[in-house]
Design a protein around this motif. Structure first.
Motif, PDB file in Angstrom:
ATOM      1  N   SER A  25     -38.361 -15.989  17.902  1.00 43.74           N
ATOM      2  CA  SER A  25     -38.149 -15.541  16.517  1.00 43.74           C
ATOM      3  C   SER A  25     -37.172 -14.366  16.451  1.00 43.74           C
ATOM      4  CB  SER A  25     -39.475 -15.113  15.894  1.00 43.74           C
ATOM      5  OG  SER A  25     -40.391 -16.177  15.893  1.00 43.74           O
ATOM      6  N   LEU A  26     -37.293 -13.486  17.421  1.00 44.69           N
ATOM      7  CA  LEU A  26     -36.419 -12.306  17.449  1.00 44.69           C
ATOM      8  C   LEU A  26     -34.949 -12.709  17.574  1.00 44.69           C
ATOM      9  CD1 LEU A  26     -37.347  -9.348  17.413  1.00 44.69           C
ATOM     10  CD2 LEU A  26     -37.069  -9.314  19.877  1.00 44.69           C
ATOM     11  N   ILE A  27     -34.703 -13.675  18.450  1.00 44.63           N
ATOM     12  CA  ILE A  27     -33.328 -14.143  18.653  1.00 44.63           C
ATOM     13  C   ILE A  27     -32.824 -14.827  17.378  1.00 44.63           C
ATOM     14  CG2 ILE A  27     -31.865 -15.734  19.968  1.00 44.63           C
ATOM     15  CD1 ILE A  27     -33.737 -15.232  22.374  1.00 44.63           C
ATOM     16  N   MET A  28     -33.674 -15.682  16.804  1.00 43.60           N
ATOM     17  CA  MET A  28     -33.270 -16.397  15.596  1.00 43.60           C
ATOM     18  C   MET A  28     -33.038 -15.422  14.436  1.00 43.60           C
ATOM     19  SD  MET A  28     -33.308 -19.381  16.877  1.00 43.60           S
ATOM     20  CE  MET A  28     -33.761 -20.968  16.254  1.00 43.60           C
ATOM     21  N   SER A  29     -33.856 -14.400  14.353  1.00 43.39           N
ATOM     22  CA  SER A  29     -33.681 -13.411  13.288  1.00 43.39           C
ATOM     23  C   SER A  29     -32.366 -12.664  13.435  1.00 43.39           C
ATOM     24  CB  SER A  29     -34.819 -12.380  13.302  1.00 43.39           C
ATOM     25  OG  SER A  29     -35.990 -12.940  12.776  1.00 43.39           O
ATOM     26  N   LEU A  30     -32.012 -12.377  14.681  1.00 44.20           N
ATOM     27  CA  LEU A  30     -30.746 -11.688  14.925  1.00 44.20           C
ATOM     28  C   LEU A  30     -29.582 -12.558  14.488  1.00 44.20           C
ATOM     29  CD1 LEU A  30     -29.247  -9.231  16.446  1.00 44.20           C
ATOM     30  CD2 LEU A  30     -28.926 -10.920  18.257  1.00 44.20           C
ATOM     31  N   SER A  32     -29.524 -15.323  12.440  1.00 42.36           N
ATOM     32  CA  SER A  32     -29.420 -15.801  11.059  1.00 42.36           C
ATOM     33  C   SER A  32     -29.670 -14.692  10.040  1.00 42.36           C
ATOM     34  CB  SER A  32     -30.410 -16.940  10.834  1.00 42.36           C
ATOM     35  OG  SER A  32     -31.720 -16.471  11.048  1.00 42.36           O
ATOM     36  N   GLU A  33     -30.047 -13.505  10.531  1.00 37.83           N
ATOM     37  CA  GLU A  33     -30.364 -12.375   9.671  1.00 37.83           C
ATOM     38  C   GLU A  33     -31.461 -12.694   8.664  1.00 37.83           C
ATOM     39  OE1 GLU A  33     -26.432 -11.220   8.358  1.00 37.83           O
ATOM     40  OE2 GLU A  33     -26.372  -9.685   9.913  1.00 37.83           O
ATOM     41  N   GLU A  34     -32.281 -13.659   9.026  1.00 39.90           N
ATOM     42  CA  GLU A  34     -33.514 -13.871   8.260  1.00 39.90           C
ATOM     43  C   GLU A  34     -34.580 -14.432   9.179  1.00 39.90           C
ATOM     44  OE1 GLU A  34     -32.611 -16.474   5.017  1.00 39.90           O
ATOM     45  OE2 GLU A  34     -32.327 -18.197   6.322  1.00 39.90           O
ATOM     46  N   PHE A  35     -35.828 -14.204   8.807  1.00 34.91           N
ATOM     47  CA  PHE A  35     -36.948 -14.615   9.648  1.00 34.91           C
ATOM     48  C   PHE A  35     -37.155 -16.120   9.543  1.00 34.91           C
ATOM     49  CE2 PHE A  35     -41.689 -15.019  10.182  1.00 34.91           C
ATOM     50  CZ  PHE A  35     -41.708 -14.729  11.539  1.00 34.91           C
ATOM     51  N   PRO A  36     -37.092 -16.833  10.656  1.00 38.08           N
ATOM     52  CA  PRO A  36     -37.278 -18.288  10.604  1.00 38.08           C
ATOM     53  C   PRO A  36     -38.760 -18.645  10.495  1.00 38.08           C
ATOM     54  CG  PRO A  36     -36.912 -17.568  12.863  1.00 38.08           C
ATOM     55  CD  PRO A  36     -36.908 -16.330  12.017  1.00 38.08           C
ATOM     56  N   ASP A  37     -39.094 -19.555   9.592  1.00 38.60           N
ATOM     57  CA  ASP A  37     -40.484 -19.983   9.455  1.00 38.60           C
ATOM     58  C   ASP A  37     -40.943 -20.745  10.693  1.00 38.60           C
ATOM     59  OD1 ASP A  37     -40.918 -18.877   6.984  1.00 38.60           O
ATOM     60  OD2 ASP A  37     -40.141 -20.628   5.905  1.00 38.60           O
ATOM     61  N   GLU A  38     -40.040 -21.564  11.207  1.00 35.85           N
ATOM     62  CA  GLU A  38     -40.382 -22.333  12.390  1.00 35.85           C
ATOM     63  C   GLU A  38     -39.306 -22.162  13.445  1.00 35.85           C
ATOM     64  OE1 GLU A  38     -41.504 -26.392  11.811  1.00 35.85           O
ATOM     65  OE2 GLU A  38     -43.053 -25.837  10.356  1.00 35.85           O
ATOM     66  N   VAL A  39     -39.740 -22.030  14.681  1.00 33.77           N
ATOM     67  CA  VAL A  39     -38.771 -21.896  15.767  1.00 33.77           C
ATOM     68  C   VAL A  39     -39.112 -22.884  16.872  1.00 33.77           C
ATOM     69  CG1 VAL A  39     -38.206 -19.462  15.383  1.00 33.77           C
ATOM     70  CG2 VAL A  39     -40.153 -20.033  16.825  1.00 33.77           C
ATOM     71  N   PRO A  40     -38.083 -23.291  17.630  1.00 30.04           N
ATOM     72  CA  PRO A  40     -38.376 -24.115  18.813  1.00 30.04           C
ATOM     73  C   PRO A  40     -39.082 -23.241  19.846  1.00 30.04           C
ATOM     74  CG  PRO A  40     -36.066 -23.484  18.776  1.00 30.04           C
ATOM     75  CD  PRO A  40     -36.658 -22.997  17.491  1.00 30.04           C
ATOM     76  N   LEU A  41     -39.586 -23.851  20.907  1.00 28.97           N
ATOM     77  CA  LEU A  41     -40.235 -23.060  21.958  1.00 28.97           C
ATOM     78  C   LEU A  41     -39.265 -22.063  22.558  1.00 28.97           C
ATOM     79  CD1 LEU A  41     -42.579 -25.098  24.337  1.00 28.97           C
ATOM     80  CD2 LEU A  41     -43.106 -23.089  22.934  1.00 28.97           C
TER      81      LEU A  41
END
Ligand code: GTP
Ligand code: MG
Length: 181
Positions: A25-30, A32-41
């Motif tokens: 989630s931390l990587i995805m947030s960085l 996309s600059e938004e918190f992802p509801d779902e992330v891959p493993l």
């Protein structure tokens, strides 16, 4: 013409932590600059181009799946910096130290700076630096510590900036006088 940037090394940051602490989630947030509801493993390795990083070096961020076996950490020892994550609501030396020791043992020959990261700070009422700081003070290998939240984007870009700095301008144990003897 000569590009100054080519004289600097790339920074590779590996995120390590117990399952579900929020590494992906931390990587995805960085990104996309938004918190992802779902992330891959596990997130694909991402590269941040030099010109958008504060230190002007290409920066690679590598996710480590909590479900991987510890031995696969060996494959990642070419990392420049390891960020060890914990989840603030469960953060305690008891949870963290076994993981930390594993990482330290695996990397003891490689002098890779470590950053201690307390994620999910949105879930705790007050600052939990009193949990993180004593752990950091106990291990000289830990360069710095930071509290963040992938959810409300608190300290996300700062975290990766600290990691860059730890690699490019190391302090503490990497240059301690005892080591030079
Ligand atoms: P594994 O890959 O399975 O080891 O997990 P991980 O460390 O990559 O964690 P992941 O990003 O999959 O997140 C686990 C859960 O925590 C998900 O439900 C996320 O939505 C949630 N989560 C991640 N970061 C935060 C945060 O900062 N705040 C809150 N409240 N929840 C978060
Ligand atoms: Mg993950």
């Amino acid at each position: 013409h000569i590009k100054v940037a080519t004289m600097r090394k790339d920074v590779r940051i590996l995120l390590v932590g117990e399952p579900k602490v929020g590494k992906t989630s931390l990587i995805m947030s960085l990104v996309s600059e938004e918190f992802p509801d779902e992330v891959p493993l596990r997130a694909e390795e991402i590269t941040i181009p030099a010109d958008v990083t504060p230190e002007r070096v290409p920066t690679h961020i590598v996710d480590y799946s909590g479900t991987d076996t510890c031995t696969s950490l060996y494959d990642e020892t070419h990392m420049a910096c390891i960020a060890v994550l914990m989840s603030m609501p469960q953060a305690s030396p008891k949870v963290l130290i076994p993981l930390l020791l594993n990482v330290l043992i695996l990397l003891s020959c490689h002098r890779v700076p470590l950053i201690l990261v307390g994620n999910k700070s949105d879930l705790v009422e007050h600052s939990s630096m009193e949990t993180i700081l004593p752990i950091m003070n106990q291990y000289s290998e830990i360069e710095t510590c930071v509290e963040c939240s992938a959810k409300n984007l608190k300290n996300i870009s700062e975290l990766f900036y600290y990691a860059q700095k730890a690699v490019l301008h190391p302090t503490g144990p990497l240059y301690s006088p005892e080591d030079k003897e």
